[in-house]
Design an enzyme around this catalytic site. Structure first.
Site, PDB file in Angstrom:
ATOM      1  N   ASP A 164      39.963  40.682  32.273  1.00  0.00           N
ATOM      2  CA  ASP A 164      40.364  39.281  32.410  1.00  0.00           C
ATOM      3  C   ASP A 164      41.183  38.787  31.224  1.00  0.00           C
ATOM      4  OD1 ASP A 164      40.697  37.054  33.848  1.00  0.00           O
ATOM      5  OD2 ASP A 164      38.664  36.293  33.711  1.00  0.00           O
ATOM      6  N   ARG A 199      43.058  44.057  40.590  1.00  0.00           N
ATOM      7  CA  ARG A 199      42.556  44.601  39.332  1.00  0.00           C
ATOM      8  C   ARG A 199      41.515  45.676  39.657  1.00  0.00           C
ATOM      9  NH1 ARG A 199      39.353  40.193  36.917  1.00  0.00           N
ATOM     10  NH2 ARG A 199      41.104  39.326  35.774  1.00  0.00           N
ATOM     11  N   ASP A 221      31.064  34.762  31.176  1.00  0.00           N
ATOM     12  CA  ASP A 221      31.542  35.149  32.507  1.00  0.00           C
ATOM     13  C   ASP A 221      32.699  36.138  32.412  1.00  0.00           C
ATOM     14  OD1 ASP A 221      32.661  32.616  31.442  1.00  0.00           O
ATOM     15  OD2 ASP A 221      34.059  32.806  33.102  1.00  0.00           O
ATOM     16  N   ASP A 245      43.826  25.472  42.210  1.00  0.00           N
ATOM     17  CA  ASP A 245      44.624  25.913  43.360  1.00  0.00           C
ATOM     18  C   ASP A 245      44.327  27.349  43.783  1.00  0.00           C
ATOM     19  OD1 ASP A 245      45.773  27.319  41.307  1.00  0.00           O
ATOM     20  OD2 ASP A 245      47.737  26.355  41.422  1.00  0.00           O
TER      21      ASP A 245
HETATM   22  P1  AMP Z   1      38.939  32.418  33.512  1.00  0.00           P
HETATM   23  O1  AMP Z   1      39.256  31.532  32.347  1.00  0.00           O
HETATM   24  O2  AMP Z   1      40.175  33.004  34.176  1.00  0.00           O
HETATM   25  O3  AMP Z   1      37.937  33.464  33.184  1.00  0.00           O
HETATM   26  O4  AMP Z   1      38.329  31.461  34.619  1.00  0.00           O
HETATM   27  C1  AMP Z   1      37.198  30.648  34.414  1.00  0.00           C
HETATM   28  C2  AMP Z   1      36.792  30.029  35.713  1.00  0.00           C
HETATM   29  O5  AMP Z   1      37.805  29.163  36.235  1.00  0.00           O
HETATM   30  C3  AMP Z   1      36.502  31.014  36.823  1.00  0.00           C
HETATM   31  O6  AMP Z   1      35.451  30.471  37.603  1.00  0.00           O
HETATM   32  C4  AMP Z   1      37.810  31.029  37.578  1.00  0.00           C
HETATM   33  O7  AMP Z   1      37.655  31.483  38.903  1.00  0.00           O
HETATM   34  C5  AMP Z   1      38.200  29.575  37.526  1.00  0.00           C
HETATM   35  N1  AMP Z   1      39.654  29.358  37.662  1.00  0.00           N
HETATM   36  C6  AMP Z   1      40.593  29.635  36.741  1.00  0.00           C
HETATM   37  N2  AMP Z   1      41.818  29.295  37.212  1.00  0.00           N
HETATM   38  C7  AMP Z   1      41.650  28.790  38.455  1.00  0.00           C
HETATM   39  C8  AMP Z   1      42.534  28.275  39.451  1.00  0.00           C
HETATM   40  N3  AMP Z   1      43.852  28.207  39.264  1.00  0.00           N
HETATM   41  N4  AMP Z   1      41.987  27.840  40.622  1.00  0.00           N
HETATM   42  C9  AMP Z   1      40.665  27.905  40.818  1.00  0.00           C
HETATM   43  N5  AMP Z   1      39.789  28.385  39.922  1.00  0.00           N
HETATM   44  C10 AMP Z   1      40.260  28.825  38.746  1.00  0.00           C
HETATM   45 MG    MG Z   2      37.212  35.043  34.027  1.00  0.00          MG
END
Ligand code: AMP
Ligand code: MG
Length: 472
Positions: free
Chosen positions: A265, A179, A255, A125
């Site tokens: 993050d 951020r 990432d 979302d």
């Molecule tokens: P993260 O675990 O926050 O580092 O996110 C890992 C990946 O998932 C990244 O590409 C984020 O942009 C994507 N992501 C995490 N949560 C969402 C969300 N609610 N909607 C879309 N993409 C998400």
């Molecule tokens: Mg991330």
């Protein structure tokens, strides 16, 4: 023309200038509500702004309603997630809002989290839960107070939507965060270019990183190898900062590793309650890949994976030589920071026994990691040097079955104090207070803060906790 000082900052299109091989232009979501829950006035002077000159309405206009004409860049990247290569990543719920040169001369990214969907949302979302936002604000401020090289949140705005999440009672409230950190360019940004077979873009991006974030290497013919070697050192130091601060990041995918060696993050992170290397913070980390104690090894592995894209422009022998000192850098930085937490400047070689004994004490007794150091800082007095019995007169550490260990530790600390001139005691007291926060937000505390918000919309305990975290 808008009088909003946040919209009038002198934004530099630094990454944007590299061209759209690295990002997609995106728009922000429109939210049904904007309630400013947190603004980080501590960061405004770095942006050249007086806090009183920036109204809450200005924050909302710029960082909640996203008025203004800036192009927003969803950054493209891949990454190793829990060891598996994932090419379907990228900014899925955030974008690079803009870049601003700080009064300290450093170029900063303002990045969003929770600002809506992008081409990389993969059915998600694009939103950030309010609880996730509150937790990230607390993590970043606590890490900053503990001396960790970390991103910080500039603002958190509640956005009035109902979100559904598997790991929070749902529906749950929504938010959007700004951020601030040096760079959102990740190891995974290079991994993507490698997967696309674009050596040319790897070189362009490396030159950009060097020019902006490692300017002392600019113009050197061996600058790529030097950059990698310095990154290895920065990441080793960052890892030592997390370990001494008792912090478990929880999702050290490539990432989430910045090319500047900063920490950022914060999702399912936790500060460790006790010194337990196997402590794992993310409920989905079934094998403890990113446990507290594995962080140095995992960061080294991430640096090793980064060699794959970098091999396109750096010889393997240079890469190997760059990575080889990781453990030595880590050990040295960890030792230094732990001795600082005990009040010493780190120059005294005889203190290694004390350090070992401290870790044994913390591990065997499972007393609170953070409260142990906070109590030394609060109770320390120069008369600890006169008689070992003066030490810890009101310790909450209960010797119990560990009486021997406790006795040995006190004697070791006492002898360390005795080995220094009396005039050093003031410096010890100062170091203890600098390196040991009085308050570290452990999970139960964060849950209490969140419960007050969720149940009564009571934000006072959040603001009080923030104040306690920042206190010296
Ligand atoms: P993260 O675990 O926050 O580092 O996110 C890992 C990946 O998932 C990244 O590409 C984020 O942009 C994507 N992501 C995490 N949560 C969402 C969300 N609610 N909607 C879309 N993409 C998400
Ligand atoms: Mg991330």
């Amino acid at each position: 023309m808008s009088a909003n000082p946040l919209l009038q900052l002198d934004y530099e299109p630094s990454l944007e200038r590299l061209g759209d091989d690295y990002y997609d232009l995106v728009a922000a979501a429109e939210f049904p509500a904007h309630i400013l829950r947190f603004r980080n006035d501590d960061l405004l002077p770095t942006l050249g702004l007086e806090p009183q000159a920036v109204s809450d309405a200005a924050f909302i206009e710029a960082f909640g309603a996203f008025q203004g004409v800036r192009p927003f860049l969803a950054l493209r990247y891949h990454g190793y997630q829990f060891g598996e290569y994932n090419p379907a990543l990228g900014d899925g719920r955030g974008f690079l809002y803009g870049q601003v040169r700080g009064t300290d001369g450093v170029l900063y990214d303002l990045g969003t989290k929770g600002s809506g969907t992008t081409p990389y949302s993969r059915g998600g979302d694009g939103r950030l839960t309010l609880k996730g936002g509150v937790r990230e604000v607390l993590a970043a401020e606590a890490l900053h107070r503990a001396g960790v090289n970390t991103s910080r949140c500039l603002s958190l705005i509640e956005t009035g939507e109902a979100l559904w999440r598997g790991d929070e009672p749902s529906p749950t409230r929504s938010s959007v965060m700004i951020r601030m950190q040096q760079s959102h360019i990740r190891f995974g940004t290079f991994e993507r270019l490698h997967a696309l077979d674009r050596k040319d873009l790897i070189a362009i991006l490396l030159d950009h990183v060097i020019e902006v974030y490692y300017p002392h290497l600019w113009g050197r013919s061996d600058r790529y190898a030097l950059l990698y070697a310095e990154l290895v050192q920065r990441v080793a130091e960052l890892t030592a900062q997390w370990m001494s601060a008792g912090f478990c990041h929880a999702v050290l995918n490539t990432d989430n590793m910045a090319i500047t060696g900063e920490s950022f993050d914060y999702g399912p992170f936790a500060f460790i309650p006790t010194f337990d290397p196997s402590f794992t913070a993310a409920y989905f980390d079934h094998f403890g890949r990113y446990s507290y104690g594995r962080q140095p090894a995992i960061c080294r592995w991430n640096l090793e994976m980064l060699q794959r894209p970098l091999e396109r422009v750096i010889s393997s022998s240079d890469l190997e030589a760059g990575l080889a000192p990781f453990n030595a850098h880590y050990e040295q930085a960890y030792r230094q920071r732990m001795l600082n937490k005990l009040g010493f400047d780190g120059s005294n070689l005889e203190l290694d026994e004390l350090l070992k004994l401290t870790l044994t004490l913390l591990k065997e007794t499972q007393i609170g990691y953070h409260s142990f150091f906070a109590e030394i800082a609060q109770q320390f007095s120069s008369d600890w040097r006169d008689d070992v019995d003066n030490m810890f007169s009101q310790a909450s550490v209960s010797p119990g079955e560990f009486a021997n260990l406790w006795h040995n530790w006190k004697n070791s600390y006492f002898n360390a104090l005795l080995s220094l001139p009396e005039a050093e005691m003031d410096a010890i007291a100062t170091r203890l207070r600098t390196h040991n926060p009085t308050t570290t937000p452990l999970r139960p505390e964060i849950e209490r803060v969140w419960d007050a918000i969720a149940q009564q919309d009571d934000w006072q305990s959040f603001y009080t906790l923030l104040q306690q975290i920042q206190a010296h």
